[in-house]
Design a protein around this motif. Structure first.
Motif, mmCIF file in Angstrom:
data_model
loop_
_atom_site.group_PDB
_atom_site.id
_atom_site.type_symbol
_atom_site.label_atom_id
_atom_site.label_comp_id
_atom_site.label_asym_id
_atom_site.label_seq_id
_atom_site.Cartn_x
_atom_site.Cartn_y
_atom_site.Cartn_z
ATOM 1 N N LEU B 6 0.845 -1.187 0.000
ATOM 2 C CA LEU B 6 0.000 0.000 0.000
ATOM 3 C C LEU B 6 0.884 1.243 0.000
ATOM 4 O O LEU B 6 0.645 2.204 -0.715
ATOM 5 N N ASN B 7 1.950 1.176 0.844
ATOM 6 C CA ASN B 7 2.867 2.316 0.880
ATOM 7 C C ASN B 7 3.482 2.531 -0.478
ATOM 8 O O ASN B 7 3.651 3.649 -0.935
ATOM 9 N N LEU B 8 3.826 1.411 -1.132
ATOM 10 C CA LEU B 8 4.450 1.502 -2.463
ATOM 11 C C LEU B 8 3.521 2.224 -3.423
ATOM 12 O O LEU B 8 3.914 3.130 -4.131
ATOM 13 N N THR B 9 2.235 1.803 -3.441
ATOM 14 C CA THR B 9 1.312 2.406 -4.400
ATOM 15 C C THR B 9 1.043 3.845 -4.068
ATOM 16 O O THR B 9 1.122 4.715 -4.904
ATOM 17 N N THR B 10 0.678 4.109 -2.790
ATOM 18 C CA THR B 10 0.306 5.480 -2.459
ATOM 19 C C THR B 10 1.494 6.405 -2.649
ATOM 20 O O THR B 10 1.334 7.574 -2.934
ATOM 21 N N VAL B 22 8.760 -0.026 -10.481
ATOM 22 C CA VAL B 22 7.745 -1.009 -10.113
ATOM 23 C C VAL B 22 6.728 -0.303 -9.225
ATOM 24 O O VAL B 22 7.085 0.205 -8.156
ATOM 25 N N VAL B 23 5.477 -0.248 -9.676
ATOM 26 C CA VAL B 23 4.515 0.543 -8.899
ATOM 27 C C VAL B 23 3.556 -0.306 -8.097
ATOM 28 O O VAL B 23 2.921 0.170 -7.178
ATOM 29 N N LEU B 24 3.391 -1.579 -8.447
ATOM 30 C CA LEU B 24 2.472 -2.429 -7.688
ATOM 31 C C LEU B 24 3.089 -3.796 -7.543
ATOM 32 O O LEU B 24 3.680 -4.321 -8.479
ATOM 33 N N ASP B 25 2.909 -4.386 -6.374
ATOM 34 C CA ASP B 25 3.392 -5.735 -6.166
ATOM 35 C C ASP B 25 2.176 -6.635 -6.018
ATOM 36 O O ASP B 25 1.469 -6.577 -5.017
ATOM 37 N N LEU B 36 -5.379 -1.752 -16.092
ATOM 38 C CA LEU B 36 -4.187 -0.984 -16.432
ATOM 39 C C LEU B 36 -4.426 -0.201 -17.708
ATOM 40 O O LEU B 36 -4.834 -0.763 -18.710
ATOM 41 N N GLY B 37 -4.157 1.085 -17.653
ATOM 42 C CA GLY B 37 -4.286 1.898 -18.860
ATOM 43 C C GLY B 37 -2.939 2.013 -19.552
ATOM 44 O O GLY B 37 -2.082 1.146 -19.408
ATOM 45 N N GLY B 38 -2.736 3.095 -20.297
ATOM 46 C CA GLY B 38 -1.512 3.262 -21.073
ATOM 47 C C GLY B 38 -0.303 3.454 -20.192
ATOM 48 O O GLY B 38 -0.375 4.014 -19.112
ATOM 49 N N GLY B 39 0.844 2.955 -20.682
ATOM 50 C CA GLY B 39 2.086 3.227 -19.978
ATOM 51 C C GLY B 39 2.439 2.246 -18.887
ATOM 52 O O GLY B 39 3.492 2.362 -18.263
ATOM 53 N N LEU B 40 1.585 1.249 -18.632
ATOM 54 C CA LEU B 40 1.890 0.272 -17.583
ATOM 55 C C LEU B 40 1.871 -1.122 -18.188
ATOM 56 O O LEU B 40 1.124 -1.382 -19.119
ATOM 57 N N ARG B 41 2.681 -2.032 -17.640
ATOM 58 C CA ARG B 41 2.600 -3.410 -18.122
ATOM 59 C C ARG B 41 2.794 -4.360 -16.962
ATOM 60 O O ARG B 41 3.358 -4.009 -15.924
ATOM 61 N N GLN B 42 2.325 -5.599 -17.166
ATOM 62 C CA GLN B 42 2.436 -6.582 -16.114
ATOM 63 C C GLN B 42 3.632 -7.478 -16.398
ATOM 64 O O GLN B 42 3.785 -7.990 -17.496
ATOM 65 N N ASP B 43 4.481 -7.647 -15.405
ATOM 66 C CA ASP B 43 5.687 -8.429 -15.563
ATOM 67 C C ASP B 43 5.684 -9.475 -14.462
ATOM 68 O O ASP B 43 6.148 -9.220 -13.357
ATOM 69 N N CYS B 44 5.161 -10.679 -14.726
ATOM 70 C CA CYS B 44 4.957 -11.699 -13.680
ATOM 71 C C CYS B 44 4.136 -11.102 -12.543
ATOM 72 O O CYS B 44 2.979 -10.820 -12.692
ATOM 73 N N ASP B 45 4.761 -10.880 -11.391
ATOM 74 C CA ASP B 45 3.989 -10.448 -10.230
ATOM 75 C C ASP B 45 4.025 -8.950 -9.970
ATOM 76 O O ASP B 45 3.566 -8.495 -8.934
ATOM 77 N N THR B 46 4.612 -8.206 -10.877
ATOM 78 C CA THR B 46 4.709 -6.768 -10.588
ATOM 79 C C THR B 46 4.129 -5.990 -11.750
ATOM 80 O O THR B 46 4.070 -6.458 -12.878
#
Lengths: 241, 243
Positions: B6-10, B22-25, B36-46
């Motif tokens: 949560l700290n990571l995201t906020t 890495v913005v979300l775990d 997920l909109g533009g500019g983000l991608r999923q890489d396994c768990d992150t």
């Protein structure tokens, strides 16, 4: 010739583990979709990125990913003696290929099928480490152009003279004939995308020198991140609320 | 683990991010759907960032990166300005500053039939709407709105077209009206068409008005609302004093 004095100073007054001063600027070529200039000590390069855009030659387009083209050239006035053929020679072709392969590792080409991304890198002043400066400039230019990348690639070189690993060789140290290891890494995941070496090194010393180059890459990565954050903050439009 | 994520995201929302961040775990978030909109991608768990920009979040679960570039990524229902490059039997080929040329079907006009196909030369400026934008295919455009009416789409005659970044176009189109356009509109009368692909067309009775408006818009890229008004005031004063 002595490249490291008994007090531990190199020819330009640096310590063996010290990098040259780096300076970067984004958006230097107004016409390009993304551009950056990068300086490592006296080595100055400019990178301009065009794309993603239509491939003019239909036969060359790739149906499921973008085509990345890279051209490395040195200005006639970049070296001590005026150069006669700045591009098209073997060294420039090799470095163009190296930079293209390195950047292709981080560009998410499958998101832009049948299009083309052109990276043009021009060396304005050559003082050793042009390959690394070009890769760093290309990373910034690609980020400025908004081309989707999985990570930032940074590069640095290291050598081994007078039994000392030296970080970030300049032209004099490079032309001494000793080993010159150039490393390019993805900054967040620490994966190596470029590893080149001239001359010979025993394996255990090679590990030290490569580790030193990787440390240099990380230092460049921190600086590049700062520059990119600063530039993006300034470009971010304000909506009034 | 939850606190840390949560700290990571906020800590990243509404912050500037660069490729590789890495913005979300996801391993610490269970059973949630996130979009997920533009500019983000999923890489396994992150979830990691692909483009440099500002990370935005909208409740309940949408994340995207807002960035401003010179090239345009085609998106359905966007209104853009394109230039005709070539005309084929079934489509016009239109350059929209994107990765590939776009197709404008010759019948995609109000009351368009095989008998009254418009003849556009290379270089004609059109105000169009994006109908289809799939990766790997050329985008499709249309000169009508969803119900088939012309609705301001079509050829833009005369005037002056200049290119800007996509971020500036978005700001010009934001509502309430952006400060620079409001300030210009109070004193001058002009016609303007803004494309989300970073192209702006301005037309007015006199060339000096066109130049004034274009320069004001190009200067307003990195200025705040108040600075934009001051900039327009100064330009107007110079204009009044010289004319």
């Amino acid at each position: 010739m002595e490249f490291v004095s008994p007090e531990g100073l190199r020819l330009d007054g640096r310590r063996p583990m010290e990098m040259r001063q780096i300076r970067a600027e984004i958006g230097v070529v107004a016409k390009a979709d993304g551009s950056a200039s990068f300086e490592m000590g006296n080595t100055k390069v400019i990178a301009a990125v065009y794309g993603p855009r239509e491939v003019p030659n239909r036969s060359q387009q790739i149906s499921d990913q973008a085509l990345v083209r890279c051209e490395y050239s040195m200005a006639n006035f970049s070296t001590g003696d005026r150069m006669r053929k700045p591009k098209g020679d073997r060294r420039s072709m090799e470095i163009s290929l190296v930079i293209r392969q390195t950047m292709e590792a981080c560009i998410l080409t499958h998101l832009m099928p049948r299009s083309q991304i052109d990276i043009f890198v021009q060396v304005l002043q050559a003082d050793g480490g042009t390959r690394s400066a070009c890769i760093n400039a290309a990373t910034l230019a690609l980020a400025d152009a908004g081309i989707p990348m999985c990570d930032l690639i940074t590069s640095c070189s290291a050598g081994y003279l007078n039994s000392t690993p030296l970080l970030d060789l300049n032209y004099v140290e490079d032309s001494a004939g000793g080993p010159d290891v150039t490393v390019g890494i993805l900054s967040k995941s620490d994966k190596v995308t470029l590893l080149q070496m001239d001359s010979k090194l025993p394996m255990d010393i090679f590990e030290n020198v490569m580790q030193l180059a990787i440390e240099g890459c990380k230092a460049v990565a921190n600086y590049i991140r700062e520059i990119l954050l600063e530039n993006t903050k300034q470009l971010e439009y304000r909506r009034g609320t | 683990m939850d606190d840390r994520s949560l700290n990571l995201t906020t800590s990243f929302i509404d912050q500037i991010v660069v490729p590789g961040d890495v913005v979300l775990d996801l391993s610490s978030m269970s059973n949630q759907t996130i979009k997920l909109g533009g500019g983000l991608r999923q890489d396994c768990d992150t979830i990691s960032v692909m483009k440099a920009g500002k990370l935005k979040f909208s409740k309940p679960n949408k994340y995207w990166v807002e960035s401003s570039q010179k090239r345009y990524v085609p998106c359905v229902e966007d209104t853009i300005l394109g230039t005709v490059v070539d005309s084929k039997a079934d489509n016009f080929l239109v350059d929209i500053k994107g990765p590939t040329l776009a197709f404008l079907p010759v019948l995609a006009f109000e009351g368009g039939t095989r008998r009254n196909i418009p003849k556009y030369e290379a270089g004609t400026l059109l105000y169009v709407r994006v109908v289809k934008a799939n990766a790997g295919m050329n985008p499709e455009l249309s000169c009508t709105d969803a119900s088939g009416k012309a609705a301001e789409f079509g050829v833009l005659k005369d005037g002056y077209m200049f290119e800007t970044s996509t971020g500036l176009s978005r700001m010009l189109l934001s509502s309430p009206t952006c400060p620079v356009l409001e300030a210009l509109g109070k004193k001058l009368s002009f016609e303007i068409a803004i494309g989300l692909n970073g192209r702006v067309w301005v037309n007015a009775a006199s060339p000096s008005t066109v130049i004034l408006v274009s320069n004001a818009i190009m200067n307003s890229e990195s200025l705040s609302g108040v600075q934009q008004r001051i900039m327009v005031e100064k330009l107007m004063q110079k204009f009044q004093s010289s004319s």
